[in-house]
Scaffold this active site. Structure first.
Site, mmCIF file in Angstrom:
data_model
loop_
_atom_site.group_PDB
_atom_site.id
_atom_site.type_symbol
_atom_site.label_atom_id
_atom_site.label_comp_id
_atom_site.label_asym_id
_atom_site.label_seq_id
_atom_site.Cartn_x
_atom_site.Cartn_y
_atom_site.Cartn_z
ATOM 1 C CE LYS A 35 -3.676 2.172 11.102
ATOM 2 N NZ LYS A 35 -2.922 2.007 9.862
ATOM 3 C CB CYS A 279 0.046 -10.073 -0.221
ATOM 4 S SG CYS A 279 -0.048 -9.220 1.348
ATOM 5 C CE LYS A 282 1.145 -4.892 -1.946
ATOM 6 N NZ LYS A 282 2.543 -5.007 -1.659
ATOM 7 C CE LYS A 339 -5.928 -14.791 4.992
ATOM 8 N NZ LYS A 339 -4.598 -15.292 5.289
#
Ligand code: UGA
Length: 470
Positions: A35, A279, A282, A339
């Site tokens: 990464k 988010c 959890k 979303k």
């Protein structure tokens, strides 16, 4: 200001890029070498508007990347912890990454530093970080622990960061508050916003943003309570939508009437197939459990979660109502992301619904503007194919389902959709279309919290005959 950001996930990477944008010197540390190499080359692992521009502006200048937490810590005064806090097996936040990073930070501290929790953490976390510091030989005065929760949304993360409704700083010493005031000064004194190359200001933004200074514990709670409240708003409107369906009212009208009350507000009152993402699910679970740990039974949150789960089941019942049986049906699915505006499929209600359709024996033809690559591996060897446009996905399908609120779905050419589908059936989990238009176009249309549109049999027979002729 010299800043270290530990963790280059959604929050860490956006925070690092935005701090650099504010003019600070930022070192972002991560232990994922691949990464880091990609980031140094300017490749961004996530789909996030404006992030490529910021990285291009600051990469290898005042934004650098390292695999060494100690190096990042020694070079900085403010150390932001932005590592993951995934749910553990029992639903409590798993803080093992926060703990191991805290230990690394402790080992590297050679002069006063402020350690700032940016990840979403339960209310006692700052105490544990302090404990780790003292276990590793650090004494009072060598460090402070503060909380600076982040409220950014995926998809609009950069804009949310630079044009926030509020900046919350939880800190228990004047010295650490001053450091955080310095970090955000270009925003709070408005100087960032008058720069000619500042990121464009969204219409509703209030600049300069207010800074709210609280105790560390209060700041930790503000984050959990805010996410829980927003999730509650969504579950509330979904429950109202269900009442609307039972009594024949229209939830969009109810929402308009409720949202006009400035105490309620219309944002986050969109009914749908329930909230998802990395988010809300959890954080609700974690907030519920941390409250219980301290002797508070926050049962309201159980209901918020139960309504959310039930919302998916209701949608599936709607699909069954539209299709009768699922086995052997060809279903076009528009949207897989949790979303619109993101490629993230974590805890996506759309993915859960597709799983149920596949289990029910449907074959699924899916299209999502950004999330298909991430979604593909979630359905190994299953009866799902992916198409490059909504029109390709719906060709010959028994019905079209809308599962994610991507703007482009609302702009689809309905005549083209109708002629592509085998039957003109749409089950819309995000209320993207106007039922009156669907009625005029002779669709069979099911949505959330609004009366079904089912043209009478005569019209349907005429439409089918027309389709056969053309
Ligand atoms: C959420 C919060 O909005 C951020 O403020 C917070 O910083 C972030 O979590 C976090 O804790 O990191 P995000 O997960 O990006 O941000 O997504 P949201 O835009 O909040 O949407 C969450 C879910 O609720 C989506 O599945 C969305 O479709 C659904 N939703 C949202 C509705 O069903 N109705 C609405 O009216 C709004």
């Amino acid at each position: 200001m010299r800043i270290a950001v530990i963790g280059s996930g959604y929050v860490g990477l956006v925070a690092a890029a935005c701090f650099a944008e504010l003019g600070h010197h930022v070192i972002c540390a991560d232990n994922d070498e691949k990464k880091l190499a990609a980031l140094r080359r300017g490749e961004i692992p996530i789909h996030e508007e404006l992030l490529p521009e910021l990285l291009e502006r600051h990469r290898n200048k005042n934004l650098t990347f390292t695999n060494s937490v100690p190096d990042a810590v020694r070079a900085s005064l403010a150390i932001f912890i932005a590592v993951g806090t995934p749910p553990g097996e029992d639903g409590e936040a798993d803080l093992s990454f926060v703990e191991s990073v805290s230990r690394e930070i402790a080992g590297a501290i050679d002069e006063y530093k402020v350690i700032i929790e940016k990840s979403t953490v339960p209310v006692y976390t700052n105490e544990w970080i302090k404990h780790v510091m003292s276990l590793n030989g650090l004494s009072h005065g060598e460090f402070d622990v503060a909380s600076n929760p982040e409220f950014l949304r995926e998809g609009t993360a950069v804009t949310d960061f630079l044009f926030p409704d509020r900046i919350v700083v939880g800190a228990d010493t004047v010295r650490s508050v001053d450091v955080l005031r310095e970090v955000y000064r270009p925003m709070t004194d408005g100087s960032y916003y008058s720069r000619p190359n500042a990121i464009p200001q969204p219409d509703a933004a209030k600049v300069p943003p207010q800074m709210i200074v609280t105790s560390t514990k209060s700041a930790e709670l503000i984050k959990h309570a805010s996410n829980a409240f927003l999730a509650m708003k969504i579950s509330f409107i979904n429950a109202v939508a269900n009442v609307c369906e039972s009594v024949g009212a229209d939830v969009e009208q109810v929402k308009e009437g409720m949202g006009a009350d400035s105490r309620i507000g219309s944002r986050f009152l969109n009914p749908g197939i329930g909230y998802g993402g990395s988010c809300f699910p959890k954080d609700l679970q974690a907030f519920r459990l941390v409250a219980r740990d301290f002797g508070c039974e926050f049962r309201l949150l159980d209901e918020v979660m139960a309504i959310n789960e039930e919302q998916r089941q209701r949608f599936l019942r709607k699909v069954r109502r539209a299709l009768w049986t699922l086995s052997g049906k060809r279903v076009a699915v528009l949207g897989l992301a949790f979303k619109g505006g993101t490629d993230d499929v974590r805890e996506s209600p759309a993915v859960a619904i597709v799983q149920s359709l596949l289990q029910g024996g449907c074959s699924v033809i899916a299209y999502d503007p950004a999330a298909m690559d991430r979604a593909r591996h979630l359905f190994p060897n299953q009866a799902i194919t992916f198409e490059n446009s909504a029109y390709d996905a719906i060709a010959g399908a028994d019905a079209m389902l809308v599962l994610t609120e991507w703007e482009e779905f609302g702009a689809l050419d309905l005549d083209r959709i109708k002629s592509g589908l085998k039957y003109p059936i749409i089950v819309d989990g995000r209320n993207m279309f106007d039922p009156e238009i669907m009625r005029q176009k002779d669709f069979i249309y099911y949505s959330i919290g609004r009366p079904d549109v089912v043209p009478d049999k005569k019209t349907r027979v005429a439409a089918a005959a027309q389709k056969t002729r053309t």
